[in-house]
Every structure is written in structure tokens, then in C-alpha cells.
Design an enzyme around this catalytic site. Structure first.
Site, mmCIF file in Angstrom:
data_model
loop_
_atom_site.group_PDB
_atom_site.id
_atom_site.type_symbol
_atom_site.label_atom_id
_atom_site.label_comp_id
_atom_site.label_asym_id
_atom_site.label_seq_id
_atom_site.Cartn_x
_atom_site.Cartn_y
_atom_site.Cartn_z
ATOM 1 N N ILE A 93 -12.155 -1.556 -1.698
ATOM 2 C CA ILE A 93 -11.402 -2.041 -2.861
ATOM 3 C C ILE A 93 -11.795 -1.128 -4.021
ATOM 4 O O ILE A 93 -12.974 -1.038 -4.357
ATOM 5 C CB ILE A 93 -11.774 -3.515 -3.119
ATOM 6 C CG1 ILE A 93 -11.125 -4.404 -2.043
ATOM 7 C CG2 ILE A 93 -11.383 -3.953 -4.513
ATOM 8 C CD1 ILE A 93 -11.663 -5.811 -2.008
ATOM 9 N N CYS A 152 0.823 -1.221 0.000
ATOM 10 C CA CYS A 152 0.000 0.000 0.000
ATOM 11 C C CYS A 152 0.853 1.267 0.000
ATOM 12 O O CYS A 152 0.339 2.367 -0.180
ATOM 13 C CB CYS A 152 -0.942 -0.004 1.190
ATOM 14 S SG CYS A 152 -1.906 -1.517 1.266
ATOM 15 N N HIS A 198 -9.207 3.324 -2.114
ATOM 16 C CA HIS A 198 -7.822 2.870 -1.921
ATOM 17 C C HIS A 198 -7.359 1.987 -3.082
ATOM 18 O O HIS A 198 -7.159 0.790 -2.903
ATOM 19 C CB HIS A 198 -7.721 2.140 -0.579
ATOM 20 C CG HIS A 198 -6.343 1.707 -0.198
ATOM 21 N ND1 HIS A 198 -5.205 2.341 -0.650
ATOM 22 C CD2 HIS A 198 -5.908 0.695 0.605
ATOM 23 C CE1 HIS A 198 -4.144 1.729 -0.156
ATOM 24 N NE2 HIS A 198 -4.542 0.729 0.601
ATOM 25 N N LYS A 209 -10.361 5.736 3.392
ATOM 26 C CA LYS A 209 -11.688 5.249 3.764
ATOM 27 C C LYS A 209 -12.770 5.680 2.767
ATOM 28 O O LYS A 209 -13.537 4.846 2.303
ATOM 29 C CB LYS A 209 -12.046 5.752 5.179
ATOM 30 C CG LYS A 209 -13.446 5.404 5.632
ATOM 31 C CD LYS A 209 -13.605 3.907 5.859
ATOM 32 C CE LYS A 209 -15.050 3.446 5.790
ATOM 33 N NZ LYS A 209 -15.527 3.251 4.418
ATOM 34 N N SER A 232 -11.041 0.661 4.622
ATOM 35 C CA SER A 232 -11.023 1.294 3.300
ATOM 36 C C SER A 232 -11.513 0.271 2.276
ATOM 37 O O SER A 232 -11.410 -0.931 2.487
ATOM 38 C CB SER A 232 -9.614 1.773 2.965
ATOM 39 O OG SER A 232 -8.694 0.704 3.049
#
Lengths: 385, 102
Positions: free
Chosen positions: A207, A82, A332, A328, A205
Site C-alpha cells: 500500500i 488498479c 503500488h 511489488k 504489492s
């Protein structure tokens, strides 16, 4: 001097009609248009992407991008889970420090909604320790272990975490590019189903698909010519053990502390001077830990402070956090996130953040985390005087 | 599937932990699992500090859910760890049990 002179992000969300490279192409072409630069003026590209290799058997993206844009410059694919986007910004900054009169693109992109949640969970778990995977520990599970430890140690409950999501969804409602634009209340979070106790769907968060691109340059002529710009004062990166079991403290992310300390030292400013920040809120607990580890709040205080919304637009004053909606609500798309964070601060520093603009901003910070703290990148930006 | 050679390499590590006791530092209950663990969900994961201060992560099994808490004593046991296809090798690994004195 290294400056950010342009930023563009696609919409984040479920973009079923677009491929990974469709999104990348849109982000690159639009950021070039905005800065009135031609692709020929770009000296290198840093491309952040995590999952294409695992999920769609899609690697060697350097050459694929060379074909799309008909170029022969160095192109680097960067991966740190990430924190891929943050690491790409870090490397671009290093490249500019080592070379004079260069202009580079940092592009982050991720395509996630072509796959089932199980496939994505599996793909993301490639970035976890094999021992933890074998135990059946998922990525949300890692943060759940940290969250439960934090709540127990400082005597909070799940409600304390929920305020993070309420704030970030409110900010997302002001951002036309955000994945979720719906405001929520604390009860919505508490009533949402569990993913990994104590974390629920609305602590997590989503997909998302999306791409974001930045232009960075140290070319004085270009900096002078381009109107909207922000100065990249520092960008620092730190790493730590991949396994949660190998960490000394469960209520902090050490890599964040190390990267932040270096970034503040290099930028020669204090945490109290930051007025806007984009911090890594992959789960609600992550924003609370980030605020403490970055030096904005005392350790253990975050759970209490967040309930007063001190970092929310219209309610807070000194420091506003995650104006984009954060991971969130903004979404993300893993590789794009760290790039978007720097882009959001660029928008704030150049007064282009529209409904979510914070007034009189001089300094902004971004904080991007890979995995459960294996990599952290902290950047500090300033308004161009 | 876990390849036989990976299982063989891993067994050396499993042996070092089996039978050891430790305490629960943190725990979670996993509701959304990967395909391999889907049938077991929801299941409990604990972070354990062993007597030698080494920390390990594993599932907590065979216990009364009312009892689960921070600081409880556990023991490492050998268990089958995940779902396999018909002809795969059955992978065994470490899980944890609460010890009686809790």
C-alpha cells in the site's frame, strides 16, 4: 505521430506529510519544468485516481485541479481500479488521435497510507463483484484462487512464485524512487506470513502513496524541440467480467490477451522484439500470467522459467521485465501505477534509467490490470529515431 | 450493514443455488480479511462448478481441513455470512459443505 516527451514521478512510499493534491502538484510542476512547457500550453489533463472518492470523500477532482493550476481546460478523472493509470493513458492517446497539434498531461495519484489496512482493503473491494465480497473474498483472495489453480494445474509450488518477488526487489534496489529498496531471497518470501494461501506478504504489492505524470503530444514543433522523447506506437484496452466465477479460464487473463493482440497488431511488431516491459505484478502470480498472456512465454511454462531469472537485469538478455521494481518493490499507489509504467519505459527508451538502464533498447511494453482482470491496458513504445 | 431491501433482493438469488452440488475448481484460505469478516479469519473460500456448469464462489465450512482438495464434491447450504452490529438484520447466504461420499 504521438510522442511521450516528459515523465516525472514522486518518490513512492509512506509519504505522511503529503496529501493527494500535494503529490499531484509536485508531479505536474516537475514534468512541466523538465519539458520547459508552461501549464498554458497544455490542452487537457487525464487524471487517474481510484480511492479518493471512497476513502476521503474527495471527488470532482477536475475542478480541484483547475483551481490548483489556475486553468480552465478539460480535465477528466479516470477510474478503472488498479488500471486507472493505464486507462488515462489510453484516453489521452485517443484524444490525441482525434485532435491535431495538442499536448496533454496524464497524471496518476493515490493517497493510501492515511488509512488502516482494513479501510484500504474495504476501499479496494469497492472494485470487486458484490457476490464475491459477500462470500468474504478479498482482492488478494481473488489472485490466490488463480495462483492455487495455476500451481495445481501445472504442478508447481509456492517457491516457483517467490522468484518474481526476488527479481523485482532486486530491480527496486536500483530505483531511487521505489517504495522498497531492499534485496530479498526466496526464503524471505517463503517465510513471510500468508495473506491468502498460497500468497504471502512478500508475494504482494504494498500500500503506497505516490504520483506520476507524463506529457504526451502530437504537436510536431514540440516533438522536434524536446530532446528526450519516445513514440507511443499503440495503446489498447480490453474489459472482461468482474467476477472470477464468470471467467472461462482461471489460468489466464483474457483482457490482457485481447489488449496485447490489438496493441501488437497496431504497432506492427512481434512480442519477440520487445526488450523491456513493465507488467502488472500486483501479486507474484500476476507477473507469471502476464508473461504468458502477453505472448512472451508459453502457457504453463512461466512457473519453471522464472526460476532461472531470464528477465532480470544482469542475468537475463532478450527481455528485461519490471526494471522499476514493478508494483511489488516500486510500490503500488493505485492511480499512479499505470502512468509510472509508461514513464519507466520512456526512461529506458531515452537512456535515463540510470543504474537499471537496459542497453540498446528499441521497443518497450507496458501492461496494466484493473481488479483481477476486469480491465487490461497494453501500450507499446519505440525509441525515437 | 446490508440494507433490508438488498437482503430481500439477494434472497431470490440464494434460493436458486441452495441444495445444489458441485465440485471444487480452486480454493484459498483468507488470513487478512475486511472488518466484517475479521472474526472468522482465517477461513476457506472455494470456487465451485455446479452441476449446470455455473460457477459460484463461497466459504467452505464444517469440514476436516486435512481433506480439502481440488475436485471434491460440495453442497450449497444456508449460513449466517458475516459480523453485524447489535441491531442490524442478520444476513444469511450460501456457504458450501463437503458431501459425505468424498
Amino acid at each position: 505521430m504521438i510522442a511521450v516527451v516528459g515523465y516525472y514521478s514522486t518518490k513512492f512510499g509512506e509519504l505522511w506529510e503529503r496529501s493527494l493534491f500535494d503529490l499531484t502538484k509536485e508531479a505536474v510542476n516537475e514534468v512541466l519544468k523538465q519539458t520547459a512547457l508552461e501549464i498554458k500550453e497544455i490542452d487537457a489533463i487525464f487524471f487517474a485516481n481510484m480511492l479518493a472518492g471512497v476513502l476521503e470523500n474527495n471527488l470532482h477532482s477536475s475542478a480541484k485541479l483547475a483551481e490548483i493550476f489556475n486553468i480552465n481546460i478539460p480535465i477528466f478523472r479516470v477510474e478503472a481500479a488498479c488500471a486507472s493509470g493505464g486507462m488515462a493513458v489510453f484516453l489521452a492517446n485517443q484524444y490525441l488521435k482525434a485532435n491535431t497539434n495538442k499536448t496533454v498531461l496524464v497524471v496518476g495519484a493515490e493517497k493510501m497510507t492515511d488509512f488502516s489496512p482494513e479501510q484500504v482493503t474495504y476501499g479496494l473491494s469497492a472494485a470487486a463483484s458484490s457476490q464475491e465480497q459477500e462470500a468474504g473474498l478479498t482482492f488478494p483472495g481473488l489472485y490466490a484462487l488463480m495462483a492455487n489453480f495455476y500451481l495445481h494445474k501445472y504442478h508447481y509450488n509456492e517457491e516457483n512464485l517467490a522468484y518474481v518477488s526476488v527479481k523485482n526487489h532486486f530491480h527496486g534496489s536500483l530505483n531511487s524512487k521505489a517504495h522498497f529498496r531492499k534485496k530479498i531471497i526466496v526464503d524471505n518470501v517463503l517465510e513471510s506470513p500468508y495473506v491468502a494461501y498460497p500468497l504471502k506478504v512478500l508475494d504482494s504489492s504494498p500500500i503506497s502513496d505516490g504520483a506520476a505524470a507524463l506529457v504526451l503530444t502530437n504537436d510536431k514543433e514540440k516533438i522536434k524541440k524536446i530532446k528526450n522523447k519516445a513514440i507511443l506506437l499503440s495503446c489498447n484496452l480490453a474489459t472482461d467480467s468482474i467476477s472470477l466465477a464468470k471467467r472461462k479460464n482461471l489460468d489466464e487473463i483474457l483482457a490482457t490477451k485481447i489488449a496485447a493482440e490489438k496493441a501488437f497488431k497496431e504497432a506492427k511488431i512481434k512480442p519477440s522484439e520487445i526488450q523491456v516491459a513493465e507488467v502488472h505484478d500486483c501479486f507474484s502470480i500476476a507477473e507469471i500470467l502476464a508473461m504468458e498472456d502477453l505472448g512472451f512465454w508459453e502457457k504453463g511454462e512461466g512457473g519453471k522459467l522464472i526460476t532461472q531469472f531470464p528477465t532480470m537485469i544482469d542475468k537475463g538478455d532478450r527481455l528485461i521485465v519490471n526494471t522499476s521494481g514493478g508494483l511489488k518493490a516500486s510500490g503500488h499507489p493505485v492511480g499512479a501505477t499505470g502512468v509510472k509504467q509508461v514513464g519507466e519505459i520512456f526512461l529506458q527508451l531515452t537512456n535515463q534509467a540510470e543504474k537499471r538502464q537496459v542497453k540498446n533498447v528499441k521497443y518497450g511494453l507496458t501492461h496494466n490490470v484493473g481488479g483481477s482482470g476486469g480491465t487490461a491496458v497494453v501500450s507499446i513504445l519505440a525509441v525515437s529515431s | 450493514m446490508l440494507s433490508p431491501v438488498k437482503i430481500w433482493r439477494r434472497q431470490k438469488e440464494i434460493r436458486k443455488i441452495l441444495g445444489k452440488e458441485g465440485i471444487i475448481i480452486s480454493w484459498t484460505k483468507i488470513y487478512v480479511a475486511t472488518d466484517e469478516f475479521k472474526k472468522q479469519a482465517p477461513y476457506f473460500i472455494v470456487l465451485i462448478e455446479l452441476e449446470d456448469k455455473k460457477r459460484v464462489i463461497g466459504q467452505l465450512v464444517d469440514f476436516d481441513k486435512e481433506k480439502l482438495n481440488f475436485g471434491l464434491k460440495v453442497k450449497a447450504v444456508l449460513r449466517r455470512i458475516k459480523e453485524i452490529k447489535e441491531e442490524d438484520i442478520i444476513p444469511y447466504g450460501v456457504k458450501f459443505k463437503l458431501v459425505d461420499e468424498n
